[in-house]
Structure formats: C-alpha cells, structure tokens
Design a protein around this motif. Structure first.
Motif, mmCIF file in Angstrom:
data_model
loop_
_atom_site.group_PDB
_atom_site.id
_atom_site.type_symbol
_atom_site.label_atom_id
_atom_site.label_comp_id
_atom_site.label_asym_id
_atom_site.label_seq_id
_atom_site.Cartn_x
_atom_site.Cartn_y
_atom_site.Cartn_z
ATOM 1 N N MET A 1 -0.063 4.606 13.126
ATOM 2 C CA MET A 1 -0.662 5.655 12.082
ATOM 3 C C MET A 1 0.075 5.222 10.788
ATOM 4 N N ILE A 2 1.316 4.938 10.783
ATOM 5 C CA ILE A 2 2.047 4.733 9.584
ATOM 6 C C ILE A 2 1.521 3.469 8.866
ATOM 7 N N GLY A 3 1.104 2.551 9.706
ATOM 8 C CA GLY A 3 0.473 1.127 9.247
ATOM 9 C C GLY A 3 -0.826 1.443 8.431
ATOM 10 N N LYS A 4 -1.617 2.601 8.929
ATOM 11 C CA LYS A 4 -2.721 2.772 8.349
ATOM 12 C C LYS A 4 -2.482 3.476 6.976
ATOM 13 N N VAL A 5 -1.496 4.338 6.685
ATOM 14 C CA VAL A 5 -1.213 4.656 5.592
ATOM 15 C C VAL A 5 -0.681 3.814 4.504
ATOM 16 N N ILE A 6 0.064 2.875 5.017
ATOM 17 C CA ILE A 6 0.505 1.887 4.135
ATOM 18 C C ILE A 6 -0.415 1.259 3.536
ATOM 19 N N GLY A 7 -1.338 0.816 4.449
ATOM 20 C CA GLY A 7 -2.555 -0.001 4.254
ATOM 21 C C GLY A 7 -3.299 0.696 3.130
ATOM 22 N N ALA A 8 -3.685 2.080 3.520
ATOM 23 C CA ALA A 8 -4.545 2.586 2.453
ATOM 24 C C ALA A 8 -3.801 2.855 0.967
ATOM 25 N N PHE A 9 -2.450 2.934 0.972
ATOM 26 C CA PHE A 9 -1.790 3.001 -0.297
ATOM 27 C C PHE A 9 -1.804 1.735 -0.809
ATOM 28 N N VAL A 10 -1.704 0.603 -0.227
ATOM 29 C CA VAL A 10 -1.657 -0.710 -0.812
ATOM 30 C C VAL A 10 -3.192 -1.134 -1.344
ATOM 31 N N GLY A 11 -3.901 -0.783 -0.654
ATOM 32 C CA GLY A 11 -5.293 -0.767 -0.849
ATOM 33 C C GLY A 11 -5.920 0.060 -2.055
ATOM 34 N N ASP A 12 -5.351 1.140 -2.206
ATOM 35 C CA ASP A 12 -5.967 1.878 -3.248
ATOM 36 C C ASP A 12 -5.179 1.347 -4.819
ATOM 37 N N LYS A 13 -3.866 0.810 -4.613
ATOM 38 C CA LYS A 13 -3.288 0.433 -5.706
ATOM 39 C C LYS A 13 -3.988 -1.032 -6.154
ATOM 40 N N LEU A 14 -4.453 -1.722 -5.253
ATOM 41 C CA LEU A 14 -5.137 -2.939 -5.375
ATOM 42 C C LEU A 14 -6.669 -2.703 -5.872
ATOM 43 N N ALA A 15 -7.139 -1.665 -5.504
ATOM 44 C CA ALA A 15 -8.511 -1.274 -6.207
ATOM 45 C C ALA A 15 -8.215 -1.048 -7.424
ATOM 46 N N LYS A 16 -7.259 -0.026 -8.007
ATOM 47 C CA LYS A 16 -7.093 0.139 -9.344
ATOM 48 C C LYS A 16 -7.098 -0.952 -10.272
ATOM 49 N N GLN A 17 -6.714 -2.058 -9.757
ATOM 50 C CA GLN A 17 -6.604 -3.245 -10.657
ATOM 51 C C GLN A 17 -7.529 -4.221 -10.457
ATOM 52 N N THR A 18 -8.458 -3.943 -9.701
ATOM 53 C CA THR A 18 -9.754 -4.852 -9.746
ATOM 54 C C THR A 18 -11.059 -3.874 -10.264
ATOM 55 N N SER A 19 -11.894 -4.428 -10.570
ATOM 56 C CA SER A 19 -13.122 -3.787 -11.350
ATOM 57 C C SER A 19 -14.012 -3.845 -10.135
ATOM 58 N N GLY A 20 -14.888 -2.541 -10.125
ATOM 59 C CA GLY A 20 -16.011 -2.658 -9.298
ATOM 60 C C GLY A 20 -15.470 -1.942 -7.856
ATOM 61 N N LEU A 21 -14.301 -1.341 -7.807
ATOM 62 C CA LEU A 21 -13.932 -0.848 -6.484
ATOM 63 C C LEU A 21 -13.192 0.312 -6.763
ATOM 64 N N GLY A 22 -13.452 1.438 -6.264
ATOM 65 C CA GLY A 22 -12.892 2.618 -6.526
ATOM 66 C C GLY A 22 -11.528 2.899 -5.675
ATOM 67 N N GLY A 23 -10.815 4.045 -5.975
ATOM 68 C CA GLY A 23 -9.481 4.264 -5.185
ATOM 69 C C GLY A 23 -9.730 4.470 -3.652
ATOM 70 N N ALA A 24 -10.877 5.302 -3.299
ATOM 71 C CA ALA A 24 -11.311 5.422 -1.984
ATOM 72 C C ALA A 24 -11.806 4.442 -1.296
#
Length: 86
Positions: A1-24
C-alpha cells in the motif's frame, strides 16, 4: 500500500515536468511502475536502469549537437592585432 502511494506521488511529480501527461496520468503510471518493479528480478532492474542511463546520454548528446552554436573563424582578430602592434 505504501509503495503504491509513493509511486503515485513520484509519478505525479514527474508528470508535471513532462508535457502531454497530466497529474492523474502520472500518478497512475507511478502505481503501475511500482507494481511492475516489485515483480522484476535484480538483473532486469539493473538492465533497465543501464538502458535508461544510456538513452538519456544519447538524447543529451543529440540535443547538444543540435543546439551547438556555429563557430565562425575569421581573420579579423589577426589583422587587428597586427595593426595595433605597428
């Protein structure tokens, strides 16, 4: 469960830095990446990391060569120094 939350947080931060991908979308990719990495073997993880590193270096080299300024070599500096010396 914690791994999924951490993965979602990191994925959200990376998505904000790349174009064409939203936070969700980035959060969803982070959850998927965390579960895929959990099932991978150590040699596969190392190969994936090495491949990513090589790909990053190739892309940086390619973009640096496209953005490199064209150096112009002219003889104006040598003629100017000859005039100043005389």
């Amino acid at each position: 469960m914690i791994g999924k939350v951490i993965g979602a947080f990191v994925g959200d931060k990376l998505a904000k830095q790349t174009s064409g991908l939203g936070g969700a979308g980035g959060a969803a990719l982070g959850v998927i990446a965390a579960s895929v990495l959990r099932r991978m073997s150590l040699p596969a993880m190392l190969a994936l990391g090495a491949g990513g590193y090589v790909a990053k270096k190739v892309m940086e080299k390619r973009s640096a060569s496209k953005n490199a300024p064209v150096s112009e070599t002219t003889s104006t500096t040598s003629s100017t120094t000859k005039r100043e010396a005389a």
